[in-house]
Write a protein that holds these residues in place. Structure first.
Motif, PDB file in Angstrom:
ATOM      1  N   THR A 117       5.909  10.040  28.255  1.00 45.53           N
ATOM      2  CA  THR A 117       4.481  10.312  27.325  1.00 45.53           C
ATOM      3  C   THR A 117       3.778   9.437  27.940  1.00 45.53           C
ATOM      4  OG1 THR A 117       5.569   7.950  26.025  1.00 45.53           O
ATOM      5  CG2 THR A 117       6.272  10.195  25.733  1.00 45.53           C
ATOM      6  N   CYS A 118       2.640   8.931  27.189  1.00 43.16           N
ATOM      7  CA  CYS A 118       1.408   8.541  27.775  1.00 43.16           C
ATOM      8  C   CYS A 118       1.718   6.540  27.927  1.00 43.16           C
ATOM      9  CB  CYS A 118       0.125   8.577  27.017  1.00 43.16           C
ATOM     10  SG  CYS A 118      -0.111   7.563  25.060  1.00 43.16           S
ATOM     11  N   GLU A 119       3.099   6.796  27.286  1.00 42.48           N
ATOM     12  CA  GLU A 119       2.988   5.227  27.876  1.00 42.48           C
ATOM     13  C   GLU A 119       4.428   4.874  27.654  1.00 42.48           C
ATOM     14  OE1 GLU A 119       3.603   6.901  24.297  1.00 42.48           O
ATOM     15  OE2 GLU A 119       2.145   6.241  23.369  1.00 42.48           O
ATOM     16  N   SER A 120       5.042   6.157  29.121  1.00 40.94           N
ATOM     17  CA  SER A 120       5.758   5.429  29.647  1.00 40.94           C
ATOM     18  C   SER A 120       5.445   5.488  31.197  1.00 40.94           C
ATOM     19  CB  SER A 120       6.655   7.309  30.438  1.00 40.94           C
ATOM     20  OG  SER A 120       5.764   8.222  30.573  1.00 40.94           O
ATOM     21  N   ALA A 121       6.127   4.481  32.559  1.00 37.87           N
ATOM     22  CA  ALA A 121       5.225   4.624  33.431  1.00 37.87           C
ATOM     23  C   ALA A 121       5.167   5.420  34.380  1.00 37.87           C
ATOM     24  CB  ALA A 121       7.064   3.698  34.189  1.00 37.87           C
ATOM     25  N   PRO A 122       4.129   5.757  35.417  1.00 43.20           N
ATOM     26  CA  PRO A 122       3.972   6.875  35.804  1.00 43.20           C
ATOM     27  C   PRO A 122       5.054   7.148  37.052  1.00 43.20           C
ATOM     28  CG  PRO A 122       2.034   4.689  37.079  1.00 43.20           C
ATOM     29  CD  PRO A 122       3.543   4.300  35.369  1.00 43.20           C
ATOM     30  N   TRP A 123       4.548   8.564  37.760  1.00 38.87           N
ATOM     31  CA  TRP A 123       5.540   9.253  38.712  1.00 38.87           C
ATOM     32  C   TRP A 123       4.668   8.423  39.497  1.00 38.87           C
ATOM     33  CZ3 TRP A 123       4.585  11.234  42.739  1.00 38.87           C
ATOM     34  CH2 TRP A 123       5.865  12.236  43.776  1.00 38.87           C
ATOM     35  N   GLY A 124       5.508   7.238  40.523  1.00 34.57           N
ATOM     36  CA  GLY A 124       5.308   6.694  42.452  1.00 34.57           C
ATOM     37  C   GLY A 124       4.763   5.102  41.300  1.00 34.57           C
ATOM     38  N   PRO A 125       4.177   4.911  42.763  1.00 36.46           N
ATOM     39  CA  PRO A 125       4.245   5.674  43.817  1.00 36.46           C
ATOM     40  C   PRO A 125       5.002   5.811  45.007  1.00 36.46           C
ATOM     41  CG  PRO A 125       3.414   3.059  44.261  1.00 36.46           C
ATOM     42  CD  PRO A 125       4.841   2.645  42.682  1.00 36.46           C
ATOM     43  N   TYR A 126       4.398   6.304  45.385  1.00 26.76           N
ATOM     44  CA  TYR A 126       5.730   7.166  46.999  1.00 26.76           C
ATOM     45  C   TYR A 126       4.836   7.303  47.812  1.00 26.76           C
ATOM     46  CZ  TYR A 126       9.347   7.793  43.434  1.00 26.76           C
ATOM     47  OH  TYR A 126       9.786   8.095  42.070  1.00 26.76           O
ATOM     48  N   ASP A 127       5.617   6.652  49.178  1.00 27.32           N
ATOM     49  CA  ASP A 127       5.191   7.010  50.491  1.00 27.32           C
ATOM     50  C   ASP A 127       5.663   7.856  50.517  1.00 27.32           C
ATOM     51  OD1 ASP A 127       2.975   5.212  50.014  1.00 27.32           O
ATOM     52  OD2 ASP A 127       4.081   3.577  50.162  1.00 27.32           O
ATOM     53  N   GLY A 128       5.513   8.115  52.237  1.00 29.01           N
ATOM     54  CA  GLY A 128       5.833   9.059  52.840  1.00 29.01           C
ATOM     55  C   GLY A 128       6.499  10.838  52.549  1.00 29.01           C
ATOM     56  N   LYS A 129       5.230  10.986  50.882  1.00 30.23           N
ATOM     57  CA  LYS A 129       5.651  12.666  50.953  1.00 30.23           C
ATOM     58  C   LYS A 129       4.850  13.108  52.654  1.00 30.23           C
ATOM     59  CE  LYS A 129       8.321  11.610  47.250  1.00 30.23           C
ATOM     60  NZ  LYS A 129       9.616  12.339  47.058  1.00 30.23           N
ATOM     61  N   GLU A 130       5.449  14.737  52.957  1.00 36.86           N
ATOM     62  CA  GLU A 130       5.281  14.792  53.428  1.00 36.86           C
ATOM     63  C   GLU A 130       4.589  16.106  53.480  1.00 36.86           C
ATOM     64  OE1 GLU A 130       7.163  14.727  57.757  1.00 36.86           O
ATOM     65  OE2 GLU A 130       6.609  12.787  57.830  1.00 36.86           O
TER      66      GLU A 130
END
Length: 151
Positions: free
Chosen positions: A103-116
């Protein structure tokens, strides 16, 4: 032929500026950010995604610092996002959907690096698409940057 020291100094300074100026790849690499609103009336409910793009060739782009976030106030809908690129022939190459599964209270997805995102055809522009999954349909928005390796 004689050159004054002043002339040589100006020539050296001009050459240094040419070497230090950004290459086309540096000029078009950069940040993309997209926000989609759940309701036409606006507000903050919906989803956001952002990343830093690095075009590595005519057919490849790397996504760094990529984040997907469900924004508040909560609307009860999930937020999904993907990498997306417009190819030279007018078709689209799409990465897999990723979601902020809370939900809006949860942690966001990421941050992620190196996605191509790599393709077999030239990428004209690349970026991100973010959607609110309304169940029977998706409400989406996108943002793109031009690929400096193609024109």
């Amino acid at each position: 032929m004689r050159f004054s020291l002043k002339t040589l100094g100006i020539g050296a300074a001009a050459a240094a500026l040419l070497v230090a100026s950004p290459t086309p790849a540096m000029a078009d690499d950069g940040h993309v950010s997209v926000h989609v609103q759940t309701y036409p009336s606006g507000g903050d409910s919906g989803g956001t995604t952002y990343a830093d793009l690095n075009f590595t060739s005519a057919r490849s782009v790397t996504y760094n610092n990529w984040v997907i976030n469900d924004t508040c106030p909560g609307d009860g809908y999930r937020v999904i996002a993907r990498a997306r690129a417009l190819l030279r022939d007018g078709t689209w190459a799409n990465g897999v959907w990723h979601e902020d599964d809370g939900t809006c209270e949860s942690a966001p997805w990421g941050p992620y690096d190196g996605k191509e995102l790599n393709t077999t055809r030239d990428i004209m522009k690349a970026g991100l698409q973010v959607c609110v999954d309304l169940g029977s349909s998706l409400k989406c928005d996108a943002d793109f940057r031009d690929n400096p390796h193609t024109s």
